[in-house]
Write an enzyme that holds these catalytic residues in place. Structure first.
Site, PDB file in Angstrom:
ATOM      1  CB  SER A  75       5.549 -10.393  10.612  1.00 54.91           C
ATOM      2  OG  SER A  75       4.255 -10.365  10.061  1.00 54.91           O
ATOM      3  CE  LYS A  78       2.515  -8.029  12.837  1.00 53.18           C
ATOM      4  NZ  LYS A  78       2.742  -8.757  11.579  1.00 53.18           N
ATOM      5  CB  SER A 124       3.251 -12.285  13.947  1.00 50.81           C
ATOM      6  OG  SER A 124       3.861 -11.452  12.999  1.00 50.81           O
TER       7      SER A 124
END
Length: 292
Positions: A75, A78, A124
């Site tokens: 993640s 992101k 997230s």
């Protein structure tokens, strides 16, 4: 005749980011990286971790272990998702429908882009990532193309994005490339502000009843114990292990320094946080938390 050059449509901010990072890459040449990889003061344990510490202010790599190893970044993806989202449209109050079956912590309804950005960077949230990508002009495919173009443009030579959330094991990068991405993200005020919040609160309405969804930051272990964090993002998948990337502001000799810490491949969240704290304390000593 239509001009199809991808760089033609870069914003002023994008160009500032590009030239700033190109300057950084010149300073941190391959020769410099080789020198600092041998620096033993940090005593990095050999647990298949990839670690990199960079003083962005001085353009110096302070520590690098397995920093060029290509591996899943989960993640941490992101951060790039947020940058492309903000470049697309600065109207953060525009509402869009949360994508169904996208694995979100939020109930399916319309949210402002600002709310989705909070879900993306604080909790997230994978559903927020997919929703923002699908709402991009040209759809998800165009969004991913833009992510990969940006990565290439700013010198992330060993990075590829296959999805906007980081769930795909085909999302790969290196500790060195992630350092560049954190630097780029630090130019965005919204990313600095949102990614370092310990929690975000989003009000939802169901059957005429309002409730507040609390989104705790996935990096709260570090945010609650380390001062001066300016950019923050964690990641986890089975292929990636537990990862983290942060930018920290430190005052050295009465001058502000911005340092980027990247740890990839930790076994659990505690080891991930402990490794970052240990690296920081190696330089500055443990903070003195006095009470009373």
């Amino acid at each position: 005749m239509k001009d199809n050059r991808p760089y033609k449509h870069f914003t002023i901010l994008e160009w500032i980011v590009v030239f700033s990072i190109l300057f950084f890459l010149v300073l941190t040449s391959a020769e410099a990286k080789s020198k600092y990889k041998k620096h033993a003061v940090y005593n990095i344990p050999q647990r298949n971790l990839s670690v990199m510490i960079t003083d962005v202010t001085d353009g110096k790599i302070l520590c690098a272990t397995n920093a060029e190893e290509v591996r899943a970044l989960a993640s941490i993806t992101k951060l790039m998702t947020a940058m492309i989202t903000l470049d697309d449209d600065d109207d953060m109050n525009r509402k869009i429908m949360l994508s169904k079956n996208a694995g979100s912590h939020l109930p399916v309804r319309e949210y402002t882009r600002e709310e989705l950005l909070h879900a993306l960077l604080v909790k997230s949230d994978n559903g927020a990532a997919e929703t923002l990508a699908r709402n991009y002009p040209g759809g998800r495919a165009a969004f991913l193309n833009r992510m990969n173009l940006r990565a290439k443009t700013i010198g992330m030579k060993d990075t590829h994005f296959d999805d906007p959330s980081g769930l795909s094991s085909k999302n790969v990068s290196t500790a060195h490339d992630i350092t560049i991405m954190v630097m780029a993200a630090s130019f965005y005020e919204q990313i600095r502000e949102i990614s370092t919040k310990k929690a975000a609160y989003i009000t939802t309405e169901s059957k005429r009843k309002q409730r507040t969804v609390v989104l705790n930051n996935t990096n709260r272990l570090i945010l609650s114990q380390i001062d001066g964090v300016k950019v923050s993002k964690t990641g986890y998948t089975n292929p990636a292990g537990f990862c983290v990337a942060i930018m920290v502001e430190k005052v050295i000799d009465n001058q502000k320094h911005y340092q980027v810490y990247v740890v990839m491949g930790a076994k659990n969240p505690k080891q991930r946080a402990d490794e970052v704290k240990r690296l920081i304390y190696t330089q500055y000593g443990e903070p003195n938390h006095e009470t009373g």
